[in-house]
Design a protein around this motif. Structure first.
Motif, PDB file in Angstrom:
ATOM      1  N   PHE A  20      40.000  35.885  40.306  1.00  0.00           N
ATOM      2  CA  PHE A  20      39.396  34.915  39.396  1.00  0.00           C
ATOM      3  C   PHE A  20      37.878  34.954  39.563  1.00  0.00           C
ATOM      4  O   PHE A  20      37.371  34.950  40.686  1.00  0.00           O
ATOM      5  CB  PHE A  20      39.918  33.507  39.730  1.00  0.00           C
ATOM      6  CG  PHE A  20      39.329  32.443  38.860  1.00  0.00           C
ATOM      7  CD1 PHE A  20      39.811  32.236  37.575  1.00  0.00           C
ATOM      8  CD2 PHE A  20      38.271  31.664  39.301  1.00  0.00           C
ATOM      9  CE1 PHE A  20      39.261  31.271  36.754  1.00  0.00           C
ATOM     10  CE2 PHE A  20      37.709  30.690  38.486  1.00  0.00           C
ATOM     11  CZ  PHE A  20      38.210  30.498  37.210  1.00  0.00           C
ATOM     12  N   CYS A  21      37.150  35.007  38.442  1.00  0.00           N
ATOM     13  CA  CYS A  21      35.679  34.956  38.535  1.00  0.00           C
ATOM     14  C   CYS A  21      35.216  33.552  38.124  1.00  0.00           C
ATOM     15  O   CYS A  21      35.394  33.156  36.964  1.00  0.00           O
ATOM     16  CB  CYS A  21      35.027  36.007  37.634  1.00  0.00           C
ATOM     17  SG  CYS A  21      33.223  35.839  37.661  1.00  0.00           S
ATOM     18  N   PRO A  22      34.639  32.797  39.057  1.00  0.00           N
ATOM     19  CA  PRO A  22      34.218  31.429  38.719  1.00  0.00           C
ATOM     20  C   PRO A  22      33.016  31.391  37.775  1.00  0.00           C
ATOM     21  O   PRO A  22      32.734  30.352  37.187  1.00  0.00           O
ATOM     22  CB  PRO A  22      33.858  30.820  40.083  1.00  0.00           C
ATOM     23  CG  PRO A  22      33.636  31.970  40.988  1.00  0.00           C
ATOM     24  CD  PRO A  22      34.384  33.145  40.457  1.00  0.00           C
ATOM     25  N   ILE A  23      32.315  32.521  37.619  1.00  0.00           N
ATOM     26  CA  ILE A  23      31.187  32.558  36.670  1.00  0.00           C
ATOM     27  C   ILE A  23      31.739  32.820  35.261  1.00  0.00           C
ATOM     28  O   ILE A  23      31.398  32.116  34.313  1.00  0.00           O
ATOM     29  CB  ILE A  23      30.153  33.635  37.083  1.00  0.00           C
ATOM     30  CG1 ILE A  23      29.469  33.244  38.399  1.00  0.00           C
ATOM     31  CG2 ILE A  23      29.121  33.886  35.994  1.00  0.00           C
ATOM     32  CD1 ILE A  23      28.462  32.112  38.315  1.00  0.00           C
ATOM     33  N   CYS A  24      32.614  33.819  35.141  1.00  0.00           N
ATOM     34  CA  CYS A  24      33.233  34.111  33.831  1.00  0.00           C
ATOM     35  C   CYS A  24      34.309  33.075  33.493  1.00  0.00           C
ATOM     36  O   CYS A  24      34.755  33.003  32.352  1.00  0.00           O
ATOM     37  CB  CYS A  24      33.853  35.502  33.827  1.00  0.00           C
ATOM     38  SG  CYS A  24      32.650  36.813  34.051  1.00  0.00           S
ATOM     39  N   ARG A  25      34.744  32.315  34.513  1.00  0.00           N
ATOM     40  CA  ARG A  25      35.766  31.269  34.359  1.00  0.00           C
ATOM     41  C   ARG A  25      37.126  31.826  33.952  1.00  0.00           C
ATOM     42  O   ARG A  25      37.869  31.178  33.218  1.00  0.00           O
ATOM     43  CB  ARG A  25      35.316  30.209  33.342  1.00  0.00           C
ATOM     44  CG  ARG A  25      34.048  29.519  33.743  1.00  0.00           C
ATOM     45  CD  ARG A  25      33.737  28.331  32.894  1.00  0.00           C
ATOM     46  NE  ARG A  25      32.647  27.597  33.502  1.00  0.00           N
ATOM     47  CZ  ARG A  25      32.784  26.744  34.508  1.00  0.00           C
ATOM     48  NH1 ARG A  25      33.957  26.495  34.991  1.00  0.00           N
ATOM     49  NH2 ARG A  25      31.724  26.155  35.021  1.00  0.00           N
ATOM     50  N   GLN A  57      32.429  42.419  43.405  1.00  0.00           N
ATOM     51  CA  GLN A  57      31.473  42.236  42.311  1.00  0.00           C
ATOM     52  C   GLN A  57      32.213  42.263  40.980  1.00  0.00           C
ATOM     53  O   GLN A  57      32.936  43.224  40.683  1.00  0.00           O
ATOM     54  CB  GLN A  57      30.408  43.331  42.349  1.00  0.00           C
ATOM     55  CG  GLN A  57      29.270  43.046  41.380  1.00  0.00           C
ATOM     56  CD  GLN A  57      28.238  44.149  41.357  1.00  0.00           C
ATOM     57  OE1 GLN A  57      28.587  45.304  41.092  1.00  0.00           O
ATOM     58  NE2 GLN A  57      27.003  43.818  41.626  1.00  0.00           N
ATOM     59  N   CYS A  58      32.022  41.201  40.196  1.00  0.00           N
ATOM     60  CA  CYS A  58      32.707  41.096  38.905  1.00  0.00           C
ATOM     61  C   CYS A  58      32.186  42.191  37.971  1.00  0.00           C
ATOM     62  O   CYS A  58      30.986  42.380  37.830  1.00  0.00           O
ATOM     63  CB  CYS A  58      32.461  39.712  38.308  1.00  0.00           C
ATOM     64  SG  CYS A  58      33.067  39.554  36.621  1.00  0.00           S
ATOM     65  N   ALA A  59      33.119  42.912  37.331  1.00  0.00           N
ATOM     66  CA  ALA A  59      32.724  44.017  36.449  1.00  0.00           C
ATOM     67  C   ALA A  59      32.058  43.504  35.174  1.00  0.00           C
ATOM     68  O   ALA A  59      31.356  44.244  34.501  1.00  0.00           O
ATOM     69  CB  ALA A  59      33.958  44.843  36.090  1.00  0.00           C
ATOM     70  N   LYS A  60      32.250  42.200  34.852  1.00  0.00           N
ATOM     71  CA  LYS A  60      31.677  41.686  33.603  1.00  0.00           C
ATOM     72  C   LYS A  60      30.303  41.045  33.838  1.00  0.00           C
ATOM     73  O   LYS A  60      29.331  41.424  33.212  1.00  0.00           O
ATOM     74  CB  LYS A  60      32.648  40.681  32.977  1.00  0.00           C
ATOM     75  CG  LYS A  60      32.169  40.169  31.652  1.00  0.00           C
ATOM     76  CD  LYS A  60      33.302  39.717  30.765  1.00  0.00           C
ATOM     77  CE  LYS A  60      32.766  39.357  29.380  1.00  0.00           C
ATOM     78  NZ  LYS A  60      32.388  37.952  29.281  1.00  0.00           N
ATOM     79  N   CYS A  61      30.227  40.076  34.773  1.00  0.00           N
ATOM     80  CA  CYS A  61      28.945  39.362  34.944  1.00  0.00           C
ATOM     81  C   CYS A  61      28.120  39.936  36.104  1.00  0.00           C
ATOM     82  O   CYS A  61      26.986  39.516  36.318  1.00  0.00           O
ATOM     83  CB  CYS A  61      29.188  37.872  35.138  1.00  0.00           C
ATOM     84  SG  CYS A  61      29.992  37.458  36.697  1.00  0.00           S
ATOM     85  N   HIS A  62      28.695  40.862  36.878  1.00  0.00           N
ATOM     86  CA  HIS A  62      28.031  41.543  37.995  1.00  0.00           C
ATOM     87  C   HIS A  62      27.624  40.601  39.132  1.00  0.00           C
ATOM     88  O   HIS A  62      26.732  40.918  39.916  1.00  0.00           O
ATOM     89  CB  HIS A  62      26.809  42.346  37.525  1.00  0.00           C
ATOM     90  CG  HIS A  62      27.155  43.327  36.448  1.00  0.00           C
ATOM     91  ND1 HIS A  62      27.928  44.413  36.687  1.00  0.00           N
ATOM     92  CD2 HIS A  62      26.869  43.326  35.123  1.00  0.00           C
ATOM     93  CE1 HIS A  62      28.112  45.078  35.562  1.00  0.00           C
ATOM     94  NE2 HIS A  62      27.489  44.425  34.585  1.00  0.00           N
TER      95      HIS A  62
HETATM   96 ZN   LIG Z   1      32.290  37.400  36.225  1.00  0.00          ZN
END
Ligand SMILES: [Zn+2]
Length: 254
Positions: A20-25, A57-62
């Motif tokens: 789960f990415c808490p930045i991308c939610r 490291q999130c592949a979307k928001c880095h």
């Molecule tokens: Zn993310």
């Protein structure tokens, strides 16, 4: 001979996992990395160094977050289609993260039902997750493209300006050089001073705004959070302007 040596952080890619990415939610693909501290000579290091920890490291928001590799069933060596990545690396993702996924749905569908305390914590969270990135950026001097161009421009201005002064008025070659050196220093210094705000606008504000958008924070809530970060000594508190963030939040999603 002067020898540059010491220790440096070495990141080694271990593969990909779903989490789960808490930045991308939402659940996302992450690159898992081993963080080591290795000795270096002239910034060249051998080996992966002593273990410091793991990051994903999130592949979307880095955004890089702390990671625990034992959390995953396995680590995929290449980026897979997301359902396949979940099945291979975190098959119980939806069950394990049910509470968080339910909360995200509540934020999206009924934000008014969230208590003021929870709301404040939810607004603060993305700021705290991005704060280490800002601290790292400001820990050393970084030359962005605009600053490098200002430096190159200053050198050209000095060469051309002095050549012109030499042709027009030979006696003023020395003072002209001095003037162009001062102009060059001002140009580079000015771009260096602006580079921090540019970094925030390019790399932090879009990611932060994207994460805060479902919560629709007011300017007052943003300012309260920024003041709080400032009080706690986070660089982000002094570098972030609530107005820049509000402007970004009011823009339609790309
Ligand atoms: Zn993310």
């Amino acid at each position: 001979m002067f020898i540059v040596w010491g220790r440096k952080i070495v990141r080694r890619k271990l593969g990909y996992v779903a989490d789960f990415c808490p930045i991308c939610r939402k659940p996302a693909t992450f690159e898992l990395q081993r963080i080591g501290s290795a000795g270096h000579i002239y910034y060249i290091s051998a080996g992966q160094g002593a273990l410091v920890g793991f990051e994903k490291q999130c592949a979307k928001c880095h955004t890089s977050l702390n990671a625990e590799p034992t959390h995953y069933t396995s680590v995929a060596d290449k980026k897979l289609a997301f359902p396949e990545l979940v099945a291979q690396t975190f098959p119980k993702l939806h069950e394990a993260l049910k509470a968080r996924l339910d909360l995200e749905e509540q934020i999206r569908l009924a934000p008014a039902t969230i208590s003021p305390e929870d709301r404040q914590a939810l607004i603060r969270h993305p700021f705290l997750l991005l704060s280490p990135k800002v601290e790292q950026r400001y820990a050393a001097t970084h030359l962005d493209l605009e600053t490098v161009l200002a430096f190159v421009g200053a050198i050209f201005l000095m060469i051309i300006g002095v050549a012109v002064a030499k042709k027009v008025a030979l006696d003023y070659e020395g003072p002209a050089l001095l003037v162009f050196i001062v102009v060059g220093i001002v140009m580079v210094g000015w771009q260096l001073a602006l580079s921090g705000r540019r970094y925030m606008r390019k790399h932090i504000i879009p990611v932060l705004a994207g994460s805060l958008k479902p919560l629709k924070p007011t300017s007052r809530e943003l300012q309260t959070t920024i003041d709080e970060l400032n009080r706690l000594g986070h660089k982000m508190g002094s570098k972030l302007k609530a107005a820049d963030l509000s402007r970004h939040l009011s823009q339609p999603a790309p």
